[in-house]
Every structure is written in C-alpha cells, then in structure tokens.
Design a protein around this motif. Structure first.
Motif, PDB file in Angstrom:
ATOM      1  N   GLY A 282       7.661  13.105  13.116  1.00 12.72           N
ATOM      2  CA  GLY A 282       6.496  12.398  12.579  1.00 12.72           C
ATOM      3  C   GLY A 282       6.781  10.942  12.249  1.00 12.72           C
ATOM      4  O   GLY A 282       7.747  10.635  11.546  1.00 12.72           O
ATOM      5  N   LEU A 283       5.966  10.056  12.779  1.00 15.01           N
ATOM      6  CA  LEU A 283       6.029   8.640  12.411  1.00 15.01           C
ATOM      7  C   LEU A 283       5.489   8.451  10.997  1.00 15.01           C
ATOM      8  O   LEU A 283       4.670   9.244  10.530  1.00 15.01           O
ATOM      9  CB  LEU A 283       5.205   7.806  13.398  1.00 15.01           C
ATOM     10  N   THR A 284       5.943   7.405  10.325  1.00 18.95           N
ATOM     11  CA  THR A 284       5.531   7.160   8.946  1.00 18.95           C
ATOM     12  C   THR A 284       5.112   5.710   8.766  1.00 18.95           C
ATOM     13  O   THR A 284       5.483   4.839   9.553  1.00 18.95           O
ATOM     14  CB  THR A 284       6.667   7.473   7.957  1.00 18.95           C
ATOM     15  N   PHE A 285       4.349   5.474   7.699  1.00 13.84           N
ATOM     16  CA  PHE A 285       3.970   4.112   7.340  1.00 13.84           C
ATOM     17  C   PHE A 285       5.085   3.467   6.518  1.00 13.84           C
ATOM     18  O   PHE A 285       5.914   4.155   5.914  1.00 13.84           O
ATOM     19  CB  PHE A 285       2.669   4.116   6.537  1.00 13.84           C
ATOM     20  N   GLY A 286       5.070   2.128   6.483  1.00 14.64           N
ATOM     21  CA  GLY A 286       6.057   1.416   5.671  1.00 14.64           C
ATOM     22  C   GLY A 286       7.377   1.250   6.392  1.00 14.64           C
ATOM     23  O   GLY A 286       7.448   1.215   7.625  1.00 14.64           O
ATOM     24  N   ASN A 287       8.465   1.182   5.616  1.00 15.62           N
ATOM     25  CA  ASN A 287       9.783   0.850   6.189  1.00 15.62           C
ATOM     26  C   ASN A 287      10.748   2.022   6.223  1.00 15.62           C
ATOM     27  O   ASN A 287      11.941   1.828   6.400  1.00 15.62           O
ATOM     28  CB  ASN A 287      10.410  -0.308   5.400  1.00 15.62           C
ATOM     29  N   GLU A 288      10.257   3.254   6.066  1.00 12.53           N
ATOM     30  CA  GLU A 288      11.155   4.410   6.050  1.00 12.53           C
ATOM     31  C   GLU A 288      11.906   4.550   7.369  1.00 12.53           C
ATOM     32  O   GLU A 288      13.132   4.743   7.385  1.00 12.53           O
ATOM     33  CB  GLU A 288      10.352   5.689   5.745  1.00 12.53           C
ATOM     34  N   ILE A 289      11.219   4.433   8.492  1.00  9.79           N
ATOM     35  CA  ILE A 289      11.873   4.562   9.792  1.00  9.79           C
ATOM     36  C   ILE A 289      12.853   3.416  10.017  1.00  9.79           C
ATOM     37  O   ILE A 289      13.964   3.625  10.531  1.00  9.79           O
ATOM     38  CB  ILE A 289      10.823   4.642  10.910  1.00  9.79           C
TER      39      ILE A 289
ATOM     40  N   MET B 100       0.833  -1.206   0.000  1.00 10.37           N
ATOM     41  CA  MET B 100       0.000   0.000   0.000  1.00 10.37           C
ATOM     42  C   MET B 100       0.869   1.258   0.000  1.00 10.37           C
ATOM     43  O   MET B 100       0.539   2.254  -0.658  1.00 10.37           O
ATOM     44  CB  MET B 100      -0.926  -0.008   1.211  1.00 10.37           C
ATOM     45  N   VAL B 101       1.982   1.215   0.724  1.00  8.07           N
ATOM     46  CA  VAL B 101       2.902   2.358   0.747  1.00  8.07           C
ATOM     47  C   VAL B 101       3.439   2.634  -0.646  1.00  8.07           C
ATOM     48  O   VAL B 101       3.517   3.786  -1.093  1.00  8.07           O
ATOM     49  CB  VAL B 101       4.058   2.102   1.736  1.00  8.07           C
ATOM     50  N   GLN B 102       3.789   1.573  -1.370  1.00  2.00           N
ATOM     51  CA  GLN B 102       4.282   1.753  -2.740  1.00  2.00           C
ATOM     52  C   GLN B 102       3.191   2.315  -3.649  1.00  2.00           C
ATOM     53  O   GLN B 102       3.451   3.199  -4.479  1.00  2.00           O
ATOM     54  CB  GLN B 102       4.781   0.418  -3.295  1.00  2.00           C
ATOM     55  N   LEU B 103       1.984   1.838  -3.470  1.00  2.00           N
ATOM     56  CA  LEU B 103       0.878   2.297  -4.316  1.00  2.00           C
ATOM     57  C   LEU B 103       0.562   3.767  -4.056  1.00  2.00           C
ATOM     58  O   LEU B 103       0.434   4.556  -5.000  1.00  2.00           O
ATOM     59  CB  LEU B 103      -0.366   1.436  -4.055  1.00  2.00           C
ATOM     60  N   THR B 104       0.427   4.138  -2.813  1.00  2.00           N
ATOM     61  CA  THR B 104       0.095   5.535  -2.488  1.00  2.00           C
ATOM     62  C   THR B 104       1.265   6.477  -2.779  1.00  2.00           C
ATOM     63  O   THR B 104       1.070   7.684  -2.939  1.00  2.00           O
ATOM     64  CB  THR B 104      -0.313   5.669  -1.005  1.00  2.00           C
ATOM     65  N   GLY B 105       2.472   5.922  -2.850  1.00  2.00           N
ATOM     66  CA  GLY B 105       3.646   6.733  -3.198  1.00  2.00           C
ATOM     67  C   GLY B 105       3.983   6.667  -4.667  1.00  2.00           C
ATOM     68  O   GLY B 105       5.088   7.066  -5.066  1.00  2.00           O
ATOM     69  N   PHE B 106       3.031   6.183  -5.481  1.00  2.00           N
ATOM     70  CA  PHE B 106       3.207   6.099  -6.943  1.00  2.00           C
ATOM     71  C   PHE B 106       4.502   5.367  -7.306  1.00  2.00           C
ATOM     72  O   PHE B 106       5.180   5.716  -8.268  1.00  2.00           O
ATOM     73  CB  PHE B 106       3.179   7.497  -7.572  1.00  2.00           C
TER      74      PHE B 106
END
Length: 245
Positions: free
Chosen positions: A62-69, A32-38
């Motif tokens: 700010g916390l983020t979704f996916g594996n960025e953190i 979903m992170v990849q999809l919403t991030g185009f």
C-alpha cells in the motif's frame, strides 16, 4: 504480475479519496499528514525504521501519504531494496511522479493474492483498518508467509484509545460513519487475525494514548513442529544412554 482491479469495498468506501487527484494532493501535504495522524506520525515512522536494517529487502503493501515511503527508501536504498504493492492505478500514477528519482518497484497487485518472492521486511502502514476482516486476515497471512527466516512483518495502524483519551469517542463515531472496518482493530490483537500466529513472536507498542499501535511479527527460526521434533530426538537420545541394550 497481472494488474489487479479494485475490489468492490474500495470503490464504495475510498474511490472518492484515492482516485481524486486534488484530494490526494491535499492529503499528501506533510502538514495534513501530521494533523490527520494526531501529530504522532513522526514518532510512528521513527520507531518503525528502527525495525528495518539497512540491507533489508523490503515490501510495503500500500502506498501512503506524506514522507513514510521516503523514510523507508532512504533507510534501505543503498544496501537493500524496496518494493511496493498497490491496487489503485491513480495512486500508482501519482507515486511514479512523486518518486520518479527513486530506484524502487511499484506494482499494481492485490496483496490478498499470494506472491512467490521472499522479503526480510514486510510493512503494512495504516492499511489494515481499510480492509474487511476476511481480506485483512488473508493479507496478514500472505505478509507473514513471504518472510525470510528471521524476517519481520511490521503493522502500524489504529488501536483502541485509552478510556481517558479525549479523542476516543469522536474517533469511534467517525470510524463507524466512514471507516467501518477500523473498530475491529480495537477489539483484539492483530495476531488473532491469522492462523499461523504461533510461528511468530509478536511485539506490541502503543502510541498517543493507545490511539495507534505498532505490531511486529518476527518469524521464528524454528517453528513449533521443529521444536517438537528436536525435543523428541534429544529425549530419545537421553533415554538410550540411561538404558543401554
């Protein structure tokens, strides 16, 4: 630090997202992170990591979704340190479970309020488009003021897509309906939102047909006032040599 309550704009615009565990779990899925991030997310994170040294003391606002953190943590945890600010207690509770094995500090704190600690790196990843203009300017200013000499503030967020970009106008109308502060990022570079912009060097990189931007502000070793003082000092020395008493 004292726990901070959510400002009204968060309750109005984002309460249904960040305080709903089911929605958060869906949005946290890497697909979903990849999809919403185009499908630009991996590139954005990879490039951001190049600006972070392994021994850096890092603050992420700010916390983020996916594996960025996770990616940032894996870059610095052996020789550096990662701190995180966030306003949503629900998000913090989820993150404390998700990152239970990580040696990092997550604090309920409003980044529009100043803090004392200094950092080598401050990251705002997909945060600024959620902030009203006045709050955005304050957060950017606080991030910059907390940098060590030579430190970097890294802002990854939306930019104005190129005219030929097919998602430009659908994204524009989506933003106007659901993310009303985003379009202001289309109209001017990030440094125009802060008063102390001349004390930093600004570097801009754009991705995915200008849909996203990475803006890095590097704190100058000498600010404009210091340069002026040194210029006057050397000028006076040269003058005294040419005109001895």
């Amino acid at each position: 630090m004292i726990k901070q309550s959510q400002p009204p704009y968060m309750d109005i615009l984002f309460n249904k997202i960040y305080n709903n565990q089911t929605i958060c779990e869906v949005l946290d899925d890497p697909r979903m992170v990849q999809l919403t991030g185009f499908f630009a997310t991996n590139k954005l994170i990879k490039d951001m990591l190049r600006d972070i040294s392994k021994n850096a003391h890092v603050l992420q606002i700010g916390l983020t979704f996916g594996n960025e953190i996770s990616a940032v943590y894996n870059k610095v945890h052996q020789h550096g340190k990662l701190d995180i600010f966030d306003l949503s207690e629900a998000q913090i509770n989820l993150a404390e479970k998700k990152y239970a094995d990580y040696n990092m500090t997550i604090t309920n704190y409003d980044a529009s309020m100043p803090w004392d600690e200094k950092y080598d790196i401050v990251i705002c990843y997909n945060l600024l488009h959620e902030l009203p203009l006045k709050t955005r300017a304050t957060v950017i200013g606080n991030a910059l003021n907390s940098l060590t000499t030579g430190g970097k503030a890294i802002f990854v967020d939306y930019a104005q897509p190129e005219t030929w970009n097919p998602i430009k106008y659908p994204l524009k109308w989506f933003n106007r309906l659901y993310r009303p502060f985003t379009e202001s990022l289309w109209l001017q570079p990030l440094e125009n939102f802060c008063l102390q912009k001349d004390e930093y060097r600004w570097h801009h990189t754009y991705y995915h047909g200008h849909t996203f931007q990475k803006t890095v502000a590097v704190r100058k070793i000498l600010n404009s006032e210091d340069v002026l003082k040194l210029t006057k000092l050397f000028y006076n020395k040269d003058t005294s040599k040419k005109h001895p008493q």
